[in-house]
Design a protein around this motif. Structure first.
Motif, mmCIF file in Angstrom:
data_model
loop_
_atom_site.group_PDB
_atom_site.id
_atom_site.type_symbol
_atom_site.label_atom_id
_atom_site.label_comp_id
_atom_site.label_asym_id
_atom_site.label_seq_id
_atom_site.Cartn_x
_atom_site.Cartn_y
_atom_site.Cartn_z
ATOM 1 N N ARG A 17 -30.540 13.213 -36.778
ATOM 2 C CA ARG A 17 -31.886 13.188 -36.171
ATOM 3 C C ARG A 17 -32.348 14.494 -36.033
ATOM 4 N NH1 ARG A 17 -30.105 9.344 -30.886
ATOM 5 N NH2 ARG A 17 -29.003 7.894 -32.040
ATOM 6 N N ARG A 18 -33.531 14.773 -36.327
ATOM 7 C CA ARG A 18 -34.520 15.745 -35.672
ATOM 8 C C ARG A 18 -35.026 15.561 -34.565
ATOM 9 N NH1 ARG A 18 -39.293 17.098 -39.763
ATOM 10 N NH2 ARG A 18 -40.211 15.216 -38.350
ATOM 11 N N GLU A 19 -34.519 16.546 -33.511
ATOM 12 C CA GLU A 19 -34.890 16.265 -32.083
ATOM 13 C C GLU A 19 -35.479 17.552 -31.612
ATOM 14 O OE1 GLU A 19 -31.126 13.289 -31.160
ATOM 15 O OE2 GLU A 19 -30.788 15.635 -30.401
ATOM 16 N N GLU A 20 -36.372 17.240 -30.622
ATOM 17 C CA GLU A 20 -36.897 18.587 -29.598
ATOM 18 C C GLU A 20 -35.920 18.592 -28.361
ATOM 19 O OE1 GLU A 20 -40.066 20.028 -30.041
ATOM 20 O OE2 GLU A 20 -40.782 18.739 -31.692
ATOM 21 N N ILE A 21 -35.461 20.150 -28.794
ATOM 22 C CA ILE A 21 -34.682 20.551 -27.541
ATOM 23 C C ILE A 21 -35.226 21.948 -27.111
ATOM 24 C CG2 ILE A 21 -32.704 19.487 -28.705
ATOM 25 C CD1 ILE A 21 -31.983 22.294 -29.478
ATOM 26 N N PRO A 22 -34.863 22.288 -25.719
ATOM 27 C CA PRO A 22 -35.195 23.500 -25.132
ATOM 28 C C PRO A 22 -34.917 24.578 -25.923
ATOM 29 C CG PRO A 22 -34.561 22.065 -23.488
ATOM 30 C CD PRO A 22 -33.971 21.504 -24.632
ATOM 31 N N ASP A 23 -35.665 25.807 -26.123
ATOM 32 C CA ASP A 23 -35.170 26.878 -26.718
ATOM 33 C C ASP A 23 -33.811 27.531 -25.932
ATOM 34 O OD1 ASP A 23 -37.008 26.609 -28.753
ATOM 35 O OD2 ASP A 23 -38.466 28.371 -27.738
ATOM 36 N N PRO A 24 -32.748 27.662 -26.518
ATOM 37 C CA PRO A 24 -31.782 28.473 -25.966
ATOM 38 C C PRO A 24 -31.848 29.858 -25.562
ATOM 39 C CG PRO A 24 -31.084 28.157 -28.280
ATOM 40 C CD PRO A 24 -32.438 27.667 -28.129
ATOM 41 N N ALA A 25 -31.398 30.396 -24.555
ATOM 42 C CA ALA A 25 -31.366 31.800 -23.949
ATOM 43 C C ALA A 25 -30.046 32.418 -24.338
ATOM 44 C CB ALA A 25 -31.618 31.751 -22.416
ATOM 45 N N PRO A 26 -30.063 33.649 -24.896
ATOM 46 C CA PRO A 26 -28.901 34.259 -25.503
ATOM 47 C C PRO A 26 -28.203 34.696 -24.227
ATOM 48 C CG PRO A 26 -30.939 35.562 -25.955
ATOM 49 C CD PRO A 26 -31.174 34.163 -25.647
ATOM 50 N N ALA A 27 -26.858 34.535 -24.368
ATOM 51 C CA ALA A 27 -25.688 34.980 -23.434
ATOM 52 C C ALA A 27 -25.487 36.270 -23.839
ATOM 53 C CB ALA A 27 -24.649 33.950 -23.164
ATOM 54 N N GLY A 61 -24.640 19.755 -33.313
ATOM 55 C CA GLY A 61 -25.738 20.401 -34.369
ATOM 56 C C GLY A 61 -24.796 20.452 -35.361
ATOM 57 N N VAL A 62 -25.315 21.066 -36.613
ATOM 58 C CA VAL A 62 -24.700 21.565 -37.833
ATOM 59 C C VAL A 62 -25.124 22.514 -38.239
ATOM 60 C CG1 VAL A 62 -24.040 18.957 -38.471
ATOM 61 C CG2 VAL A 62 -26.486 20.077 -39.251
ATOM 62 N N GLY A 63 -24.588 23.073 -39.572
ATOM 63 C CA GLY A 63 -25.122 24.292 -39.931
ATOM 64 C C GLY A 63 -24.455 25.683 -39.759
ATOM 65 N N TYR A 64 -24.160 26.287 -40.950
ATOM 66 C CA TYR A 64 -23.587 27.797 -40.862
ATOM 67 C C TYR A 64 -24.389 28.958 -41.192
ATOM 68 C CZ TYR A 64 -18.482 26.466 -40.149
ATOM 69 O OH TYR A 64 -17.357 26.235 -39.557
ATOM 70 N N GLU A 65 -25.299 28.903 -41.891
ATOM 71 C CA GLU A 65 -26.103 29.800 -42.463
ATOM 72 C C GLU A 65 -27.654 29.640 -42.073
ATOM 73 O OE1 GLU A 65 -24.499 31.216 -46.517
ATOM 74 O OE2 GLU A 65 -24.276 29.066 -46.384
ATOM 75 N N ALA A 66 -28.411 30.750 -41.830
ATOM 76 C CA ALA A 66 -29.748 30.729 -41.320
ATOM 77 C C ALA A 66 -30.255 32.210 -41.642
ATOM 78 C CB ALA A 66 -30.086 30.330 -39.870
ATOM 79 N N ALA A 67 -31.478 32.354 -41.586
ATOM 80 C CA ALA A 67 -32.070 33.607 -41.852
ATOM 81 C C ALA A 67 -33.458 33.724 -41.098
ATOM 82 C CB ALA A 67 -32.364 34.151 -43.338
ATOM 83 N N ARG A 68 -33.882 34.884 -40.703
ATOM 84 C CA ARG A 68 -35.339 35.105 -40.469
ATOM 85 C C ARG A 68 -35.396 36.078 -39.533
ATOM 86 N NH1 ARG A 68 -40.778 32.057 -38.334
ATOM 87 N NH2 ARG A 68 -42.317 33.497 -39.293
ATOM 88 N N VAL A 69 -35.782 36.084 -38.243
ATOM 89 C CA VAL A 69 -36.107 37.416 -37.370
ATOM 90 C C VAL A 69 -35.408 36.939 -35.841
ATOM 91 C CG1 VAL A 69 -38.076 38.214 -38.522
ATOM 92 C CG2 VAL A 69 -38.261 36.362 -36.602
ATOM 93 N N ILE A 70 -35.060 38.014 -35.308
ATOM 94 C CA ILE A 70 -34.565 37.896 -34.124
ATOM 95 C C ILE A 70 -35.784 37.725 -33.059
ATOM 96 C CG2 ILE A 70 -33.206 39.309 -32.261
ATOM 97 C CD1 ILE A 70 -31.683 40.598 -34.450
ATOM 98 N N GLU A 71 -35.469 36.904 -32.067
ATOM 99 C CA GLU A 71 -36.644 36.377 -31.011
ATOM 100 C C GLU A 71 -36.054 37.149 -29.597
ATOM 101 O OE1 GLU A 71 -38.218 32.445 -29.578
ATOM 102 O OE2 GLU A 71 -39.304 33.026 -31.397
ATOM 103 N N SER A 72 -34.859 37.074 -29.476
ATOM 104 C CA SER A 72 -34.655 37.690 -28.140
ATOM 105 C C SER A 72 -32.847 38.074 -28.462
ATOM 106 C CB SER A 72 -34.591 36.899 -27.036
ATOM 107 O OG SER A 72 -33.869 35.698 -27.126
ATOM 108 N N VAL A 73 -32.355 39.271 -27.523
ATOM 109 C CA VAL A 73 -31.351 39.712 -27.452
ATOM 110 C C VAL A 73 -30.597 39.605 -26.200
ATOM 111 C CG1 VAL A 73 -29.962 41.966 -28.066
ATOM 112 C CG2 VAL A 73 -31.972 41.323 -29.310
#
Length: 219
Positions: A17-27, A61-73
């Motif tokens: 399913r393609r679901e809308e979820i809140p953007d997570p905050a990095p710990a 969720g699924v997925g091991y690989e992704a690429a683009r830009v850092i949004e928060s640290v």
């Protein structure tokens, strides 16, 4: 809010399913990445079918690989900043850090700077197969490297890894064709990709010689 690919039960592709979820905050020790490209391997389909050895935690969720830009640290992360272009090396579990989403968390130890020589799509598709190749060929020099499952995505990286490690750059591939025969193919090294006949997943390098004989049954 952002979109993510998740599943709530094991099964075929229809459970995704393609679901809308809140953007997570990095710990602490984590980065939030706004993705541009995602990698897709056999490893992504196995958990969804319940065949990966690690039970999914629903919704999963699924997925091991992704690429683009850092949004928060997250706190304690050094060497990266907001806006840095990066890709993710699969060195975690998908139950902890699924990558198939628009905004995903990744542990800092698994994030590397994006190479200017690669597109985001290339960066998101390289790590799994090259790590697989390296893990399977991390030994001393040998006269022959056998590529089993030669049509799989890790075959070309395996040829590169063995050549860099000092192996003979001429590769010998043995495979069983759809005609019921065993075929032997020989290739020159140093090429981007290779293939012939039934090896449809990879194509390109010149075939130096080919021989065929009826497949022999053991026992």
């Amino acid at each position: 809010m952002s979109r993510a690919v998740r599943f709530h039960e094991v099964g075929g592709p229809e459970v995704l399913r393609r679901e809308e979820i809140p953007d997570p905050a990095p710990a602490p020790g984590e980065l939030l990445i706004r993705t541009r490209a995602l990698g897709l391997n056999r490893a992504e389909s196995m958990p969804r079918r319940g065949e990966y050895g690690i039970d999914p935690v629903f919704p999963s969720g699924v997925g091991y690989e992704a690429a683009r830009v850092i949004e928060s640290v997250g706190a304690g992360v050094t060497g990266f900043g907001v806006g840095d272009a990066v890709s993710v090396v699969p060195s975690f579990t998908m139950t902890d850090y699924p990558m198939h989403g628009e905004a995903v968390l990744a542990p800092a130890h698994a994030v590397v700077a994006h190479s200017e020589h690669l597109s985001f799509e290339e960066a998101a598709s390289a790590w799994m197969k090259f790590i697989t190749a390296y893990g399977g060929t991390s030994w001393g020099r040998a006269d022959l490297t056998a590529l089993t499952g030669a049509a799989l995505s890790a075959s070309t990286p395996t040829a590169y890894v063995t050549e860099v490690a000092g192996q003979d750059p001429c590769a010998r591939v043995v495979y069983r064709g759809t005609d019921g025969h065993v075929h032997e193919l020989y290739y020159l090294g140093g090429t981007t990709s290779w293939g012939h006949g039934d090896l449809t997943a990879i194509s390109g390098a010149p075939v130096l010689a080919q021989s065929a004989e009826p497949a022999k049954k053991e026992g």
